[in-house]
Design a protein around this motif. Structure first.
Motif, PDB file in Angstrom:
ATOM      1  N   VAL A 270       0.850  -1.186   0.000  1.00 10.70           N
ATOM      2  CA  VAL A 270       0.000   0.000   0.000  1.00 10.70           C
ATOM      3  C   VAL A 270       0.886   1.236   0.000  1.00 10.70           C
ATOM      4  N   LEU A 272       0.418   5.255   0.936  1.00 13.70           N
ATOM      5  CA  LEU A 272      -0.450   6.281   1.507  1.00 13.70           C
ATOM      6  C   LEU A 272       0.113   7.662   1.213  1.00 13.70           C
ATOM      7  N   THR A 278       5.627   3.658   2.841  1.00 14.34           N
ATOM      8  CA  THR A 278       4.590   3.380   3.836  1.00 14.34           C
ATOM      9  C   THR A 278       4.852   2.051   4.527  1.00 14.34           C
ATOM     10  N   ALA A 332      -6.699  -5.826  -0.176  1.00 10.56           N
ATOM     11  CA  ALA A 332      -7.073  -4.523   0.361  1.00 10.56           C
ATOM     12  C   ALA A 332      -8.359  -4.011  -0.279  1.00 10.56           C
ATOM     13  N   LEU A 334     -10.688  -1.151  -1.666  1.00  8.74           N
ATOM     14  CA  LEU A 334     -10.300   0.080  -2.343  1.00  8.74           C
ATOM     15  C   LEU A 334     -11.254   1.244  -2.112  1.00  8.74           C
ATOM     16  N   GLN A 339     -12.699   1.575   3.983  1.00 15.21           N
ATOM     17  CA  GLN A 339     -11.286   1.356   4.256  1.00 15.21           C
ATOM     18  C   GLN A 339     -10.832   2.151   5.488  1.00 15.21           C
ATOM     19  N   LEU A 341      -7.910   2.171   6.826  1.00 18.45           N
ATOM     20  CA  LEU A 341      -6.544   2.675   6.691  1.00 18.45           C
ATOM     21  C   LEU A 341      -6.538   4.182   6.452  1.00 18.45           C
ATOM     22  N   LEU A 348      -5.597  -1.901   7.833  1.00 17.60           N
ATOM     23  CA  LEU A 348      -6.006  -2.163   6.461  1.00 17.60           C
ATOM     24  C   LEU A 348      -7.224  -3.073   6.434  1.00 17.60           C
ATOM     25  N   ARG A 350      -9.754  -5.488   4.593  1.00 11.94           N
ATOM     26  CA  ARG A 350      -9.497  -6.389   3.466  1.00 11.94           C
ATOM     27  C   ARG A 350     -10.746  -7.147   3.052  1.00 11.94           C
ATOM     28  N   ILE A 418      -0.765  -2.797   9.080  1.00 15.06           N
ATOM     29  CA  ILE A 418       0.293  -2.766   8.073  1.00 15.06           C
ATOM     30  C   ILE A 418       1.660  -2.500   8.693  1.00 15.06           C
ATOM     31  N   LEU A 712      -3.477   1.259  -3.238  1.00 15.22           N
ATOM     32  CA  LEU A 712      -3.455   0.167  -2.255  1.00 15.22           C
ATOM     33  C   LEU A 712      -3.134  -1.183  -2.897  1.00 15.22           C
ATOM     34  N   TRP A 713      -2.955  -1.202  -4.201  1.00 17.52           N
ATOM     35  CA  TRP A 713      -2.554  -2.420  -4.918  1.00 17.52           C
ATOM     36  C   TRP A 713      -1.344  -2.080  -5.793  1.00 17.52           C
TER      37      TRP A 713
END
Length: 730
Positions: A270, A272, A278, A332, A334, A339, A341, A348, A350, A418, A712-713
């Motif tokens: 991920v 951020l 991150t 994760a 999206l 989310q 996060l 995170l 999921r 994370i 996040l991917w």
């Protein structure tokens, strides 16, 4: 009297017609001379003499013709097996990095091959399509393709869809496999070990069984860890080929494919607020308890080539391939409202997903190639037809975190920290059915091409393809059955003018289409994706033929382009029009001093040409927004030099690849940074028939990112790695 037809030998393979031979091939086999039809070429098919008869031992590729490189109004690059072996390249994706026009795309967590040619990638919900011996082999879910069994990789760029049919306008990748060489016995074996506990064994043995019957047995097995925590991979493949010469003008070839890949699904890291630190690049944010995804493939190809004379030949073939991908993953979420996060910077949320993707693909084709004089002009024609049926059966299930509220628990959101991950913290959620459907595509096409030599310097090419196709989607969850049929004609035209023996200019125009498989979430089948392409360029040969290359400019326009529907995985949304234009330069050959080089540069400007409000994230896609994962500038340089050590053969080499920054998420300002990767490799013969080899990748331990779907991917690239091995030949 025995008559050996040089033309018949030439049309039995593709390299004399198309090849811009790689530097490695020239160094090791052609003495640095760029090859053209009629000259000695190590990749050309061979003829064997058995009891006074001459038999064809190579197989002509479909959609081709008998042409030298400078006669083709198209940019063509070839990556041969010798280059792959010298640089110890093991995956198709890594091999395609050698051509700057090809850009990495989303790989479904490392489980399929995803790439774009000249900025266009195709359907995001399927692996990127490519050809195997002229058959559509990229469809299905067989895992990332191994290079074992590959003779060469052809990057056929430009507006050629009118001939190939149903393809991307940027170009087509054709893999030519290693096939039985009639009447010969030879082989290689290798064993290597590398970073992260990688162990790999390969074998390639060609045996003359009896008379004109020959078998070639190819296999590989690999077990490897990864720089990614808890991730490892096992893969193996069995790829035999059987060749049979029937008389002096007919060749039958059967190829079998049986492969398996086992590896966890890995969405990467991920990022951020644009901070690529991150988390460490090794941190896995899925769940080891999900186990492996398993990808399997079983395939058959049968081809028969018959030469009526030295001017006319017929190629008939059929292919059938089954693939199956199964497994579960924790990915994760999206959507921001689900989310956590984005709230605390460490928790995170999921999803959990399960997949069973089952496909089968059948194709049959026939092609007649001829060469004749008419009206005082030479005509080289291709007349063909093909039919294919593709069934894509997907059972996709998903658990999704709830919309965040003050009372939402970490267990409800399937949370992982994370910064301090604890795997197995919560029981794995059970995914619910989301998409269970069967997509079926049936298509039949006929095509014709006439390449006319008007003068010794001026040639023109005209062609066209007519396709009739039917799409059908059976949604088992909604009980909606969708179907549509359509017909398309795709024309092409080209012109080539030779200014001198060492320089020719060309221009080409083509139209094409690709049927959009599947539906939107409401069950509507999309219109086909259509395209128009134009390319202008020049081809040169310098240093007495030792250095050859192509400089080209292009523009491609597409309509009815689709993108993945993030809220409804397995479905798509229409994003309208897209355009790609750019400049390319490819060169290969031998420089003074005996240094063999392969250079590839591309500048690509690929962008959306429509306005669209994304239904999932509510961001705006506007004209001029860049297409995802397409760098503006890419450069690849590979150089090798052969020499003697104590009377034994040796070689050293190096490669550098630069990839510019690029969009990491559609319709946003998130971008992946540029990177430069260096590689060194070498090999030395220690005794006759035995050589040691080794390589170091990412020599300077660059932190880089292979592709992205969203912030996040993001898929991180591997750090510095190395391998050493031993290879035997007989």
């Amino acid at each position: 009297m025995i008559r050996v037809s040089i033309r018949a030998a030439m049309i039995a393979g593709v390299m004399p017609m198309l090849a811009m031979p790689s530097a490695a091939a020239q160094a090791g086999q052609t003495g640095g001379q760029a090859t053209e039809a009629g000259e000695a070429d190590p990749a050309a098919p061979k003829a064997s003499e058995e009891r006074g008869d001459i038999f064809i031992t190579g197989v002509r590729q479909a959609y081709r013709g008998d042409f030298t490189l400078k006669e083709i109004p198209q940019s063509v690059a070839v990556i041969d097996g010798k280059t792959l072996q010298e640089a110890n390249i093991l995956r198709l994706t890594d091999a395609l990095d050698l051509n700057a026009s090809v850009a990495r795309q989303n790989t479904l967590g490392g489980l399929w091959d995803g790439f774009a040619v000249r900025g266009f990638a195709g359907d995001e919900n399927l692996p990127t399509g490519y050809l195997v011996n002229g058959f559509n082999g990229g469809r299905g879910f067989a895992g990332q393709r191994d290079v074992s069994g590959i003779e060469r990789i052809e990057v056929l760029k430009g507006p050629a869809a009118a001939l190939f049919g149903r393809g991307e306008p940027g170009g087509t990748i054709n893999i030519v496999t290693k096939q039985a060489q009639l009447g010969e016995t030879f082989g290689t074996t290798s064993l290597q070990v590398g970073s992260f506990d990688r162990v790999r064994a390969d074998a390639d043995v060609n045996v003359a069984v009896a008379g004109t019957l020959t078998a070639r047995v190819i296999g590989y097995a690999e077990s490897a860890g990864s720089f990614r925590d808890t991730i490892d991979e096992k893969r193996w493949g069995f790829l035999p080929s059987i060749g049979l010469g029937i008389g002096d003008s007919t060749r039958l070839t059967y190829d079998f494919e049986w492969t398996r890949v086992e590896t966890p699904f890995d969405r990467g890291i991920v990022v951020l607020n644009g901070d690529f630190d991150t988390v460490p690049r090794n941190r896995f944010l899925g769940e080891p308890g999900d186990g492996d995804h398993v990808a399997r493939a079983t395939g058959h190809q049968l081809r028969v080539q018959h030469d009526f004379s030295d001017r006319w030949s017929l190629l008939v073939g059929a292919s059938y391939r089954e693939t199956l991908l199964t497994g579960s993953s924790s990915d994760a979420e999206l959507v921001p409202s689900r989310q956590k996060l984005f709230t605390d910077g460490r928790s995170l949320s999921r999803q959990r997903r399960s997949r069973r993707y089952d496909s089968d693909h059948f194709a049959i084709r026939a092609e007649l190639a001829g060469d004749f004089e008419l009206g005082g002009m030479r005509h080289r024609v291709l007349i063909g037809a093909d039919h294919d049926e593709f069934n894509n059966d997907q059972d996709f299930r998903r658990f999704r975190p709830p919309v965040l509220t003050p009372t939402t628990t970490d267990r409800a959101g399937n949370i992982i920290d994370i910064l301090d991950p604890v795997y197995g913290r919560f029981p794995l959620p059970t995914p619910a059915p989301l998409n269970n459907r069967l997509d079926t595509q049936k298509a039949t096409g006929i095509y014709i091409q006439d390449h006319i030599s008007l003068t010794d310097r001026l040639q023109v090419r005209f062609g066209g393809r007519f396709d009739d196709f039917v799409l059908r989607t059976d949604n088992r969850i909604t009980s909606v059955l969708s179907q549509r049929s359509d017909q398309r004609f795709s024309p092409q035209a080209g012109i080539v003018y030779a200014l001198a023996d060492a320089l020719s200019l060309y221009a080409a125009y083509g139209e094409g289409f690709r049927a959009n498989i599947g539906t939107d979430v409401s069950g509507v089948i999309f219109d086909p994706e259509t395209s128009k392409s134009i390319e202008i360029g020049g081809k040169f040969s310098l240093l007495g033929g030792r250095l050859a290359g192509t400089l080209s400019v292009f523009q491609l326009d597409k309509d009815n382009v689709l993108a993945s529907d993030t809220s409804n995985p397995g479905f798509s949304v229409a994003i309208g029009k897209a355009r790609s234009r750019g400049v390319e330069f490819d060169a290969t050959g031998r420089l003074p001093g005996g240094i063999d080089v392969l250079v590839s540069y591309a500048h690509v400007d690929a962008e959306s040409r429509s306005t669209l409000l994304d239904p999932n994230f509510s961001f705006q896609i506007r004209p001029g927004d860049p297409l995802i994962n397409i760098p503006g500038d890419t450069l690849s340089v590979l150089a090798t030099k052969a020499f003697d050590v104590g009377g034994r053969q040796a070689s050293i080499g190096a490669a550098v690849q630069y990839v510019g920054d690029r969009s990491g998420a559609t319709g946003t300002d998130f971008r992946l940074p540029s990177h430069t990767l260096a590689r060194v490799f070498g090999q030395v013969e220690v005794i006759e028939g035995v050589e040691l080899f080794g390589e170091i990748r990412n020599l300077f331990d660059e932190r880089w990112y292979a592709n992205s779907y969203a912030a996040l991917w993001v898929q991180p690239g591997a750090p510095r790695t190395g391998a050493v091995g031993v290879r035997t030949r007989f």
